[in-house]
Design a protein around this motif. Structure first.
Motif: not given
Length: 486
Positions: A163-167
């Motif tokens: 989730y934090q990677i794609t954000a």
């Protein structure tokens, strides 16, 4: 409740021993590996290769070389790449969910329902924003151009690994930047799967690079590198401060999404039977390992006993156990260091005079392996207690009574953090009035649906800058004025 289905070697993942630099999987300059620990078992299930400063140098050269072409690639082509990444995430959602369950202990039902689909949404939003964003606007005789900032180093945490990677990656690529991703070495599997997705989507060599490794080695090398234009970090206050200090020498842009100690203010007219269980579930989502988790429930003093009863009833039916089980609500804490910190802070709550409603220190009954924590609720918590001030990052909730609404707002704001907040009331005007007085980057009224376009970031020591939606997208853009353009 506990689920006693045992974790075994069937959860062992196949580990790569390479980094992704300039479009290929490659070994580190100085080969070295670190173990990957399955937190449900508390033991290593394999190893990953980790890089160091020499590998950062290779990745920066690749990203800088690729920037000259990627930054001027037609927007439609960048949008098409993001669309491919989005659909590949959806196609491989089960593989990604299994990896997240294995690397950080997320219950499989939660990984499938939240960790992966919400991560995909960040790519979809970046795709849609890039396709419609006004990169050039005319104001009178002047053109205002929004241009990609350059080479971006993206540092992501272990608690919401994909989730934090794609954000970060989604808006960076959509804006025309090239990136070097340093995920947490404590939850590296989903990052490698994502890198393969980017590769399979056909993103040009050098545009996306992945280096596994520690903060002191890889993170510091990224922060100090003169040829990196921006750092975006999600992590602890300590890590964020160190990165900002290192980046200041070369005057990089630094965006930080750091810690939180979010309040949940229940006004006297709230529907307690509805919002108290929802508040518990929000605080304990992802086993409490969310920086915006509303772990301080601020409630009218005269309703304290009622709230304690509702909270205990909610916690007592939560299934804690093997994350592979569909029945499990709370899996293990993601790693040993965090498990020990949570245990220490539960002990600190008892020593500080807070009253236990349920849970407490020690391992969950019948779960002798892994990093399982008893979901814990304290009552009569005051703002001077450690558990009211320190980010615990585990399933620990503090009930904090108030006498007046002004008291409730003062309690809510009595923290060095300002990331998220919640307000509950049957009267929307009352909720809005309280929300306007809470010093935080987000306020949720009456447990609304998640909005991937809502800007996310903090006041005070919760960070600088914003993520998600157009506000996160614009963090990756510079502003240029061209006078006499028209």
């Amino acid at each position: 409740m506990t689920s006693t289905a045992s974790s075994n070697d069937s959860t062992t993942a196949t580990m790569s021993k390479s980094l992704y630099i300039d479009g290929v999987w490659t070994a580190p300059v100085h080969p070295r590996t670190v173990p990957v620990v399955n937190p449900a078992m508390g033991k290593s299930i394999g190893h990953i290769a980790v890089g160091a400063s020499d590998d950062v140098e290779r990745a920066v050269r690749a990203a800088r070389a690729a920037f000259s072409s990627w930054s001027v690639t037609p927007v439609a082509a960048r949008v098409a790449m993001l669309d491919k990444i989005y659909h590949l995430i959806l196609e491989r959602k089960e593989l990604l969910a299994q990896a997240i369950m294995t690397e950080m202990g997320a219950a499989i039902s939660f990984a499938r329902a939240s960790q992966v689909p919400l991560a995909a949404e960040h790519i979809r939003v970046a795709r849609d924003l890039a396709s419609s964003y006004p990169f050039l606007k005319i104001e009178g005789h002047t053109a205002i151009a929004r241009e990609p900032i350059g080479v971006c180093a993206l540092i992501t945490p272990w608690n919401w690994p994909l989730y934090q990677i794609t954000a970060k990656v989604g808006p960076a690529l959509g804006a025309g930047c090239t990136v070097i991703l340093k995920p947490s070495e404590l939850s590296p599997l989903s990052a490698e799967l994502f890198a393969q997705i980017v590769h399979d989507a056909g993103v040009p060599a050098g545009v996306f690079n992945l280096i596994q490794g520690s903060g002191p080695e890889v993170g510091e090398a990224l922060a100090t590198h003169d040829d990196i234009d921006m750092i975006s970090i999600t992590g602890s206050n300590r890590a964020g401060a160190l990165v900002a200090q290192a980046a200041a020498v070369s005057v990089k842009r630094v965006t930080q999404e750091l810690g939180g100690k979010s309040p949940n203010v229940l006004l006297p007219d709230a529907d307690f039977a509805r919002v108290v269980p929802l508040g518990v579930m929000s605080a304990f989502r992802n086993v409490g390992q969310s920086c915006s988790a509303p772990t301080r429930m601020i409630i009218p003093r005269h309703r304290l006993a009622e709230v304690e009863s509702l909270v205990a009833a909610t916690v007592n039916v939560m299934v804690v156990g093997d994350p592979r089980s569909e029945e499990t609500v709370l899996g293990p804490i993601a790693n040993e260091a965090q498990f020990l910190r949570v245990q220490a802070l539960i002990e600190a709550g008892i020593a500080g005079g807070a009253r236990l409603v349920c849970g407490g220190p020690g391992r969950v009954e019948d779960l002798t392996e892994g990093y399982f924590v008893r979901p814990t609720v304290f009552s009569d918590v005051t703002t001077d207690m450690r558990i009211a001030q320190e980010e615990i990052f585990g399933p620990v909730l503090s009930l904090m009574p108030y006498d007046t609404v002004d008291d409730a707002i003062n309690i809510a704001n009595d923290t060095k953090y300002g990331l998220g907040a919640h307000v509950q009331s049957e009267d929307l005007d009352s909720a809005r009035a309280v929300a306007s007085r809470i010093r935080s980057g987000q306020v949720h009224i009456n447990h609304p649906a998640w909005d991937p376009h809502a800007p996310f970031g903090g006041y005070k020591r919760s960070g600088n800058g914003r993520e998600y939606g157009i506000y996160g997208f614009e963090e990756y853009l510079e502003t240029k004025a061209i006078l006499g353009y028209a």
